[in-house]
Design an enzyme around this catalytic site. Structure first.
Site, PDB file in Angstrom:
ATOM      1  N   SER A 190      31.473 -19.014   9.070  1.00  0.00           N
ATOM      2  CA  SER A 190      30.604 -18.200   9.147  1.00  0.00           C
ATOM      3  C   SER A 190      31.073 -16.711   9.028  1.00  0.00           C
ATOM      4  O   SER A 190      30.161 -15.831   8.749  1.00  0.00           O
ATOM      5  CB  SER A 190      30.081 -18.459  10.618  1.00  0.00           C
ATOM      6  OG  SER A 190      31.348 -18.360  11.499  1.00  0.00           O
TER       7      SER A 190
ATOM      8  N   GLY B 178      29.693 -22.859  10.550  1.00  0.00           N
ATOM      9  CA  GLY B 178      29.685 -24.311  11.206  1.00  0.00           C
ATOM     10  C   GLY B 178      31.064 -25.141  10.381  1.00  0.00           C
ATOM     11  O   GLY B 178      31.391 -26.164  11.073  1.00  0.00           O
TER      12      GLY B 178
ATOM     13  N   ASN C 275      36.108 -22.815  13.979  1.00  0.00           N
ATOM     14  CA  ASN C 275      35.116 -24.008  14.444  1.00  0.00           C
ATOM     15  C   ASN C 275      36.025 -25.067  14.920  1.00  0.00           C
ATOM     16  O   ASN C 275      35.548 -25.771  15.803  1.00  0.00           O
ATOM     17  CB  ASN C 275      34.301 -24.574  13.262  1.00  0.00           C
ATOM     18  CG  ASN C 275      33.023 -23.260  12.927  1.00  0.00           C
ATOM     19  OD1 ASN C 275      32.464 -22.966  13.686  1.00  0.00           O
ATOM     20  ND2 ASN C 275      33.069 -22.871  11.647  1.00  0.00           N
TER      21      ASN C 275
ATOM     22  N   ASP D  99      26.910 -11.726  19.908  1.00  0.00           N
ATOM     23  CA  ASP D  99      27.282 -13.012  20.587  1.00  0.00           C
ATOM     24  C   ASP D  99      28.736 -13.247  21.031  1.00  0.00           C
ATOM     25  O   ASP D  99      29.084 -14.411  21.602  1.00  0.00           O
ATOM     26  CB  ASP D  99      26.843 -14.343  19.411  1.00  0.00           C
ATOM     27  CG  ASP D  99      27.832 -13.891  18.330  1.00  0.00           C
ATOM     28  OD1 ASP D  99      28.872 -13.160  18.171  1.00  0.00           O
ATOM     29  OD2 ASP D  99      27.609 -14.631  17.226  1.00  0.00           O
TER      30      ASP D  99
ATOM     31  N   HIS E 121      31.323 -13.624  16.783  1.00  0.00           N
ATOM     32  CA  HIS E 121      31.533 -13.200  15.348  1.00  0.00           C
ATOM     33  C   HIS E 121      31.593 -11.728  15.380  1.00  0.00           C
ATOM     34  O   HIS E 121      31.244 -10.847  16.197  1.00  0.00           O
ATOM     35  CB  HIS E 121      30.253 -13.412  14.705  1.00  0.00           C
ATOM     36  CG  HIS E 121      30.176 -14.955  14.578  1.00  0.00           C
ATOM     37  ND1 HIS E 121      29.345 -15.629  15.257  1.00  0.00           N
ATOM     38  CD2 HIS E 121      30.487 -15.626  13.490  1.00  0.00           C
ATOM     39  CE1 HIS E 121      29.355 -16.844  14.813  1.00  0.00           C
ATOM     40  NE2 HIS E 121      30.194 -17.150  13.848  1.00  0.00           N
TER      41      HIS E 121
END
Length: 214
Positions: free
Chosen positions: A11, A50, A82, A186, A189
């Protein structure tokens, strides 16, 4: 002459968190390479949110990806975030620190295999390219174990450096103590400022053999 840039990863390479119509670090870095080397840069991204390191390694077996990697002058790779998140989930249930060590060694092995695979695709003749591996920052500074695990992984990743071709970019140092400022809503990120700081850190690493070719 146009330089070829291949961005591989998760990501972070996608640019999640940067905001609508805002670029991630990849497009920002592309622009900096163009400015610094006075060359046009053609960008191809092979990334998906992901993805774990094993899946990023698998991407390098795809014929079209191999074709692009063979031509690439610049390659960036993000990964292992991840793998870390999955380890945290397991740790929450089992409270066994060993899961972090396993994930760390798994990630390092996959990174090592990625570099081998790229060398194999490139062939020994082609030495005029750079690979930039971005290490992990810690979005969970309040979790002591996460920091211990991430710094341990980063130490191991650093061992894969072979300047000037392969350099590890210290993303950890970019975010350390600046999480509130550089992470998106979030809290995992980067935001736009975070991605800009990553691109600037990449720029600082220089361009190795590409500098001599221009």
């Amino acid at each position: 002459m146009t330089l070829q840039y291949v961005a591989l990863g998760d990501s972070l390479t996608v640019g999640v968190g940067s905001g609508l119509f805002e670029p991630g670090f990849v497009q920002r870095y592309k622009k900096k390479v163009e400015e610094d080397l006075k060359q046009d840069v053609s960008l191809v991204k092979f990334a998906k949110s992901g993805l774990e390191t094993a899946e990023i390694l698998d991407i390098l077996n795809m014929p079209f990806v191999k074709e692009q990697v063979k031509k690439a002058d610049v390659i960036t790779i993000t990964g292992c975030g991840n793998d870390l998140l999955r380890s945290l989930d397991i740790y929450e249930k089992e409270k066994d620190e060993h899961v972090f060590l396993e994930a760390s060694s798994h990630c390092q092995k996959n990174y090592s295999n990625m570099l081998e695979k790229i060398n194999e695709i490139k062939g020994e003749k082609d030495g005029c390219y750079v690979i930039r591996l971005l290490n992990l920052y810690n979005p969970f500074p309040h979790i002591e174990l996460a920091d211990k695990w991430i710094t341990g992984f980063n130490r191991h990743l650093k061992q894969l450096e072979s300047p000037p071709h392969v350099k590890v970019i210290d993303t950890y140092a970019v975010f350390k103590g600046r999480e509130k400022e550089l992470l998106s809503f979030d809290r995992v990120h980067p935001n736009s400022r975070g991605y800009e700081a990553m691109a600037e850190k990449l720029r600082e690493a220089g361009y190795g053999p590409l500098d001599n070719e221009i």
